[in-house]
Write a protein that holds these residues in place. Sequence first.
Motif, PDB file in Angstrom:
ATOM      1  N   VAL A  76      -5.042   2.096  -3.065  1.00  0.00           N
ATOM      2  CA  VAL A  76      -4.309   1.168  -2.191  1.00  0.00           C
ATOM      3  C   VAL A  76      -2.855   1.150  -2.662  1.00  0.00           C
ATOM      4  CG1 VAL A  76      -4.149  -1.166  -1.268  1.00  0.00           C
ATOM      5  CG2 VAL A  76      -6.375  -0.229  -1.941  1.00  0.00           C
TER       6      VAL A  76
ATOM      7  N   MET B 228       5.667   5.031  -5.452  1.00  0.00           N
ATOM      8  CA  MET B 228       5.910   6.124  -6.401  1.00  0.00           C
ATOM      9  C   MET B 228       4.730   6.319  -7.350  1.00  0.00           C
ATOM     10  SD  MET B 228       9.906   5.625  -7.362  1.00  0.00           S
ATOM     11  CE  MET B 228      10.152   7.250  -8.067  1.00  0.00           C
ATOM     12  N   VAL B 229       4.139   5.213  -7.802  1.00  0.00           N
ATOM     13  CA  VAL B 229       3.066   5.332  -8.802  1.00  0.00           C
ATOM     14  C   VAL B 229       1.756   5.773  -8.144  1.00  0.00           C
ATOM     15  CG1 VAL B 229       1.728   4.057 -10.513  1.00  0.00           C
ATOM     16  CG2 VAL B 229       4.204   3.708 -10.347  1.00  0.00           C
TER      17      VAL B 229
ATOM     18  N   GLY C 148      -1.486   3.152   2.714  1.00  0.00           N
ATOM     19  CA  GLY C 148      -0.131   2.682   2.411  1.00  0.00           C
ATOM     20  C   GLY C 148       0.357   1.751   3.500  1.00  0.00           C
TER      21      GLY C 148
ATOM     22  N   LEU D 237      16.771   4.984  -3.976  1.00  0.00           N
ATOM     23  CA  LEU D 237      16.794   4.386  -2.642  1.00  0.00           C
ATOM     24  C   LEU D 237      18.202   4.348  -2.034  1.00  0.00           C
ATOM     25  CD1 LEU D 237      14.867   2.955  -0.674  1.00  0.00           C
ATOM     26  CD2 LEU D 237      15.527   0.790  -1.726  1.00  0.00           C
TER      27      LEU D 237
ATOM     28  N   GLN E   2      -2.401  -1.858   6.014  1.00  0.00           N
ATOM     29  CA  GLN E   2      -2.479  -2.778   4.884  1.00  0.00           C
ATOM     30  C   GLN E   2      -3.924  -3.172   4.607  1.00  0.00           C
ATOM     31  OE1 GLN E   2       0.557  -5.524   4.652  1.00  0.00           O
ATOM     32  NE2 GLN E   2      -0.553  -7.016   3.426  1.00  0.00           N
TER      33      GLN E   2
ATOM     34  N   THR F 299      -0.252  -1.440  -5.789  1.00  0.00           N
ATOM     35  CA  THR F 299       0.410  -2.184  -4.718  1.00  0.00           C
ATOM     36  C   THR F 299       1.845  -2.592  -5.057  1.00  0.00           C
ATOM     37  OG1 THR F 299      -0.770  -4.115  -5.560  1.00  0.00           O
ATOM     38  CG2 THR F 299      -1.682  -3.059  -3.609  1.00  0.00           C
ATOM     39  N   GLY F 300       2.289  -2.242  -6.264  1.00  0.00           N
ATOM     40  CA  GLY F 300       3.704  -2.419  -6.585  1.00  0.00           C
ATOM     41  C   GLY F 300       4.139  -3.870  -6.685  1.00  0.00           C
TER      42      GLY F 300
ATOM     43  N   ARG G 174      14.471  -3.327  -1.023  1.00  0.00           N
ATOM     44  CA  ARG G 174      13.310  -2.718  -1.690  1.00  0.00           C
ATOM     45  C   ARG G 174      12.792  -1.484  -0.955  1.00  0.00           C
ATOM     46  NH1 ARG G 174      10.487  -3.008  -6.583  1.00  0.00           N
ATOM     47  NH2 ARG G 174       8.690  -1.695  -6.195  1.00  0.00           N
TER      48      ARG G 174
ATOM     49  N   LEU H 170      19.019  -4.401 -10.217  1.00  0.00           N
ATOM     50  CA  LEU H 170      18.884  -4.072  -8.796  1.00  0.00           C
ATOM     51  C   LEU H 170      19.939  -4.778  -7.955  1.00  0.00           C
ATOM     52  CD1 LEU H 170      15.011  -4.091  -8.308  1.00  0.00           C
ATOM     53  CD2 LEU H 170      16.542  -2.205  -8.854  1.00  0.00           C
TER      54      LEU H 170
ATOM     55  N   GLU I 243       3.722  -1.335 -10.900  1.00  0.00           N
ATOM     56  CA  GLU I 243       4.369  -2.646 -11.028  1.00  0.00           C
ATOM     57  C   GLU I 243       3.466  -3.825 -10.691  1.00  0.00           C
ATOM     58  OE1 GLU I 243       8.128  -2.732  -8.956  1.00  0.00           O
ATOM     59  OE2 GLU I 243       9.102  -1.641 -10.569  1.00  0.00           O
TER      60      GLU I 243
ATOM     61  N   ALA J  13       8.760   4.784 -15.189  1.00  0.00           N
ATOM     62  CA  ALA J  13       8.120   5.579 -16.250  1.00  0.00           C
ATOM     63  C   ALA J  13       6.810   4.958 -16.748  1.00  0.00           C
ATOM     64  CB  ALA J  13       9.094   5.800 -17.404  1.00  0.00           C
TER      65      ALA J  13
ATOM     66  N   LEU K 240      21.985   3.853 -16.889  1.00  0.00           N
ATOM     67  CA  LEU K 240      22.264   3.853 -15.455  1.00  0.00           C
ATOM     68  C   LEU K 240      23.749   3.880 -15.212  1.00  0.00           C
ATOM     69  CD1 LEU K 240      20.669   0.481 -15.406  1.00  0.00           C
ATOM     70  CD2 LEU K 240      19.526   2.237 -14.127  1.00  0.00           C
TER      71      LEU K 240
ATOM     72  N   CYS L 263      13.666   9.027 -12.648  1.00  0.00           N
ATOM     73  CA  CYS L 263      14.846   8.220 -12.335  1.00  0.00           C
ATOM     74  C   CYS L 263      16.109   9.080 -12.348  1.00  0.00           C
ATOM     75  CB  CYS L 263      14.989   7.061 -13.307  1.00  0.00           C
ATOM     76  SG  CYS L 263      15.505   7.557 -14.955  1.00  0.00           S
TER      77      CYS L 263
HETATM   78  C1  LIG Z   1      16.873  -0.069  -5.480  1.00  0.00           C
HETATM   79  C2  LIG Z   1      15.934   0.237  -6.623  1.00  0.00           C
HETATM   80  C3  LIG Z   1      16.393   0.958  -7.719  1.00  0.00           C
HETATM   81  C4  LIG Z   1      15.531   1.227  -8.789  1.00  0.00           C
HETATM   82  N1  LIG Z   1      16.026   1.929  -9.851  1.00  0.00           N
HETATM   83  C5  LIG Z   1      15.185   2.243 -10.860  1.00  0.00           C
HETATM   84  C6  LIG Z   1      15.635   3.019 -11.958  1.00  0.00           C
HETATM   85  O1  LIG Z   1      16.815   3.406 -12.038  1.00  0.00           O
HETATM   86  N2  LIG Z   1      14.740   3.348 -12.925  1.00  0.00           N
HETATM   87  C7  LIG Z   1      13.439   2.952 -12.866  1.00  0.00           C
HETATM   88  O2  LIG Z   1      12.653   3.295 -13.747  1.00  0.00           O
HETATM   89  N3  LIG Z   1      12.983   2.183 -11.841  1.00  0.00           N
HETATM   90  C8  LIG Z   1      13.824   1.819 -10.848  1.00  0.00           C
HETATM   91  N4  LIG Z   1      13.364   1.061  -9.804  1.00  0.00           N
HETATM   92  C9  LIG Z   1      11.964   0.559  -9.842  1.00  0.00           C
HETATM   93  C10 LIG Z   1      10.988   1.617  -9.335  1.00  0.00           C
HETATM   94  O3  LIG Z   1      11.326   1.965  -8.039  1.00  0.00           O
HETATM   95  C11 LIG Z   1       9.593   1.038  -9.411  1.00  0.00           C
HETATM   96  O4  LIG Z   1       9.277   0.850 -10.769  1.00  0.00           O
HETATM   97  C12 LIG Z   1       8.557   1.933  -8.772  1.00  0.00           C
HETATM   98  O5  LIG Z   1       8.875   2.223  -7.441  1.00  0.00           O
HETATM   99  C13 LIG Z   1       7.185   1.215  -8.825  1.00  0.00           C
HETATM  100  O6  LIG Z   1       6.251   1.984  -8.141  1.00  0.00           O
HETATM  101  P1  LIG Z   1       4.889   1.340  -7.613  1.00  0.00           P
HETATM  102  O7  LIG Z   1       4.181   2.441  -6.917  1.00  0.00           O
HETATM  103  O8  LIG Z   1       4.219   0.608  -8.701  1.00  0.00           O
HETATM  104  O9  LIG Z   1       5.316   0.234  -6.556  1.00  0.00           O
HETATM  105  P2  LIG Z   1       6.040   0.377  -5.136  1.00  0.00           P
HETATM  106  O10 LIG Z   1       7.038   1.456  -5.202  1.00  0.00           O
HETATM  107  O11 LIG Z   1       6.478  -0.998  -4.796  1.00  0.00           O
HETATM  108  O12 LIG Z   1       4.901   0.842  -4.151  1.00  0.00           O
HETATM  109  C14 LIG Z   1       3.836   0.008  -3.790  1.00  0.00           C
HETATM  110  C15 LIG Z   1       3.403   0.384  -2.382  1.00  0.00           C
HETATM  111  O13 LIG Z   1       2.181  -0.286  -2.108  1.00  0.00           O
HETATM  112  C16 LIG Z   1       2.204  -0.770  -0.773  1.00  0.00           C
HETATM  113  N5  LIG Z   1       1.233  -1.886  -0.650  1.00  0.00           N
HETATM  114  C17 LIG Z   1       1.308  -3.118  -1.217  1.00  0.00           C
HETATM  115  N6  LIG Z   1       0.227  -3.842  -0.870  1.00  0.00           N
HETATM  116  C18 LIG Z   1      -0.533  -3.059  -0.067  1.00  0.00           C
HETATM  117  C19 LIG Z   1      -1.776  -3.250   0.604  1.00  0.00           C
HETATM  118  N7  LIG Z   1      -2.436  -4.415   0.513  1.00  0.00           N
HETATM  119  N8  LIG Z   1      -2.259  -2.246   1.344  1.00  0.00           N
HETATM  120  C20 LIG Z   1      -1.607  -1.053   1.430  1.00  0.00           C
HETATM  121  N9  LIG Z   1      -0.428  -0.817   0.804  1.00  0.00           N
HETATM  122  C21 LIG Z   1       0.099  -1.803   0.066  1.00  0.00           C
HETATM  123  C22 LIG Z   1       3.638  -1.220  -0.617  1.00  0.00           C
HETATM  124  O14 LIG Z   1       3.977  -1.316   0.750  1.00  0.00           O
HETATM  125  C23 LIG Z   1       4.382  -0.083  -1.326  1.00  0.00           C
HETATM  126  O15 LIG Z   1       4.656   0.962  -0.440  1.00  0.00           O
HETATM  127  C24 LIG Z   1      14.184   0.767  -8.735  1.00  0.00           C
HETATM  128  C25 LIG Z   1      13.732   0.042  -7.621  1.00  0.00           C
HETATM  129  C26 LIG Z   1      14.596  -0.237  -6.579  1.00  0.00           C
HETATM  130  C27 LIG Z   1      14.100  -1.035  -5.392  1.00  0.00           C
END
Ligand SMILES: Cc1cc2nc3c(=O)[nH]c(=O)nc-3n(C[C@H](O)[C@H](O)[C@H](O)COP(=O)(O)OP(=O)(O)OC[C@H]3O[C@@H](n4cnc5c(N)ncnc54)[C@H](O)[C@@H]3O)c2cc1C
Length: 876
Positions: A11, A15-16, A39, A51, A83, A110-111, A131, A157, A281, A294, A335, A463
């Motif tokens: 789910v 990125m992760v 997604g 971004l 979702q 889910t970030g 975001r 951010l 996250e 990372a 950065l 990054c």
């Molecule tokens: C502008 C910006 C700059 C950044 N710069 C850096 C940097 O320089 N260095 C660094 O290390 N990190 C940086 N980050 C942070 C980095 O982007 C995050 O750490 C990373 O994207 C986390 O990935 P994630 O997959 O855990 O979460 P997310 O990228 O938030 O992905 C989660 C996904 O899950 C989906 N989701 C949530 N709930 C549901 C559900 N119930 N059903 C289906 N889908 C769902 C969301 O819509 C989303 O698409 C930055 C972030 C931003 C916004």
Amino acid sequence: MRVDKPKLVIVGNGMVGHHFVEQLCEQQLNRHYDVTVFGAESLPAYDRVQLSKYFESSSADSLMLATQADYAAQGVVLHLGQQVNNIDQHKKQLTVNGETVLYDTLVLATGSFPFVPPIKGNDRRDCLVYRTIDDLEAIEQAATTAKSGVVIGGGLLGLEAANALSALGLDTHVVEFAPQLMSVQLNDRGGELLKQKIEALGLGVHLSKATQEIVDGERAQHRLNFSDGSWLETDMIVFSAGIRPQDALARASDISIGERGGIVIDDCCRTSAKDVYAIGECALWQQQIFGLVAPGYQMAKVAVSQIAKHLLDNSIVSPTTEALRFTGADMSTKLKLLGVDVASIGASRGFDNAQYVELSDVQAGVYKKLWLDETGEYLRGAVLVGNVDEYPNLLSQYLSGDALEEPAVTLLMADDSAPLALKDNAIVCSCHQVTKADIVEQVVAGNHQLAEIKSCTKAASGCGGCAAVVQQIIDETMQAQGLETESGICCHFDYDRQALFHLCQVENINDFEQLYQLHAKNGSSELALGCDICKPVAASIFATLENEYVLNENHVALQDSNDAYLGNLQKDGSYSVVPRVAGGEITPDKLIAMGQIAKRYDLYTKITGGQRIDMFGAALSDLPAIWSELIAEGFETGHAYGKSLRTVKSCVGNTWCRYGVQDSVGLAIALENRYKGLRSPHKIKFAVSGCTRECAEAQSKDIGVIATEKGWNLFVCGNGGMRPRHGDLFATDLSTEQLVSYIDRILMFYSKTAARLQRTSVWLESLAGGLEYLQSVVIENSLGLADELESQMHKVAANYQCEWKTSLQDDVFLQRFSEFINPKDAPLIDTKQYQYQRSQKFPISSEVETFSAVNHKLSTLGDIAITQLDEEEALV
Ligand SMILES: Cc1cc2nc3c(=O)[nH]c(=O)nc-3n(C[C@H](O)[C@H](O)[C@H](O)COP(=O)(O)OP(=O)(O)OC[C@H]3O[C@@H](n4cnc5c(N)ncnc54)[C@H](O)[C@@H]3O)c2cc1C
């Protein structure tokens, strides 16, 4: 009989979640599962870290990490815009759009989501977050009608969002609740310098401001009312007040959630529910949420290895890798925020009983602090602002956990051009855990391009913060193999400064857009964006070629921050004012006028080693008034802010001195007036001594002249500073006319051929043939360039103008000095931030110390405070 494969559901396709699928496929575990991804966003995974690049082309194409077809090719089903609403952990099933989906193993990725503070009015029109691609589209749309924008939140951010608003042409302000910017990563002094640098770019920074409500504005769409009674008006607002883990789905499904949010995981990334993992996250490990990519990637690897172990335990696969455990992650970051380099390592805000080494170069706008353990032997943290060259070496030292081999201060004294002191096992890319040895191995195997190294090691593909170091490792490894390396000035141009100069001269290019369109690297953005390396270099080249007004419409955006305000930003946020005092000669009337102006504006005054009087402590908004008074008294700009001629120092010469044999003051004034305003690769200093006693110390200058009975001896390419170099004797007994024509040729040849930020001393050492070669070019005209070099210098001299005089006629320039959206409410400069000692004002933060206090401090082991200032402008 067909046996159904177990069902693995992921789910979240951020990125992760995407990295998890990549790892899964790499280990070919996709063969053993029916893999389905849901997604909520309408696009497949994209690079959220980059971004802001969306604004370069108003398109997400370059950010995409994969397509739906890529997933399908791996047998993975990707549902977008879907979702997941509920998990029944007992029945092992999910609900999506009212439909039920079964799982055997579930991964939650889910970030997080942006936190919007509960402020009355936070849901008004054009109150947005930063975001997703959708968010950026909304910001871009709102910016089409807005003139101003406020970002609420001065963290990492928030500053990135502010950069975007500013790039969209909005008058941009950052409002922060805490008393400093980036309070998670930086200490107070680092935060202060960052604030000054950001303000110097023309953005407003408002600290210690709690927004109470957002209501209708009078001159803009919104008014933010702060708890201290002040307010700010703006057309749009971007909230960037932190992130919160997206744990709603797990929470509703009775999976354990931390007190302050986040899905609780153990070292194997398992949640409280059977066969349910959480990564990225949304996951809470040992009470910590990791807001960087990372650690999320490491969790993805751990979860994949745990799933592989499960298959192994059930004898489905044979062992390939061991089962990993998540043991925490280093949160060091490097950065570029609004063009300002910032880095933090480990305990960057210090801790009890820590020893430290601190370096503050006010002129260069650089602040660095190392935190050591109480014995002073181990590096525990670092903060770097303005220049982060030491980051890779410091990070390597910090992560190794080894005792320091040299005194800690040497870690901050690294020579720019020195090779990287990284150990083979040093982690270069923390996003993908790539070591120096991994990169070297691939370079030796024939992968010489950064893109190749990215693809085969993944280094610099997270990054991207390590890209410069990866490039340096590639270059060093190739050089060690005796191979030639590329020498482009930055990621936008394959040419070095010399080649760019040549191109601009030959093709009559006098505008960055044209230079970019004609000569930027293949693959650079179509917009003439450039960066803070190539833009100031181009500005300097255009100025040397044409010497036009540096802030005219074509050039203003290229200038670095000091040039943009025609002043040097000081550490307390004020500016210095440095009028030219050619040859160090000044009339009593001018001295009186300067004194009166300094008194009127309460400026600290200091006679410098360059024989002029610097005035410190000017408020940004007072600069135009101070300069118009100085110009009315016959002063002109001293270019202390530019990479250009600074001063020509002189002794009193034969007019007063018994030993003098020539008029050194007269020559110094003539030389200063000839070369003032010449923009060059680095600053240039001159001196003229009236006899061989050398009271003007001419041999330590870029251009040094010493009088003889028959004329002038010319010395070249000396400098003071950290690595002093005596100038070389270039020619003897020259007439004044010969002297000037040689200096014309030398300086123009230097301006055409030196590398970016290369002083004349280093330039001479880099010329094959060194001094003899330079003599052959200048004296013997071996390249046939003498006439051209001289006529080029005549053109520069003929086009000279006092930039402050021109600027005072320029309304657009003057507008930059009103710092506030609501000018009538602009606070007066806070006099409480100054103390008065020796009958002059000093910033309180400068901790003016008595001689005995300094002695006492230096005798205390391990408590080393170094303040390094430009040798000319040094206050002590
Ligand atoms: C502008 C910006 C700059 C950044 N710069 C850096 C940097 O320089 N260095 C660094 O290390 N990190 C940086 N980050 C942070 C980095 O982007 C995050 O750490 C990373 O994207 C986390 O990935 P994630 O997959 O855990 O979460 P997310 O990228 O938030 O992905 C989660 C996904 O899950 C989906 N989701 C949530 N709930 C549901 C559900 N119930 N059903 C289906 N889908 C769902 C969301 O819509 C989303 O698409 C930055 C972030 C931003 C916004």
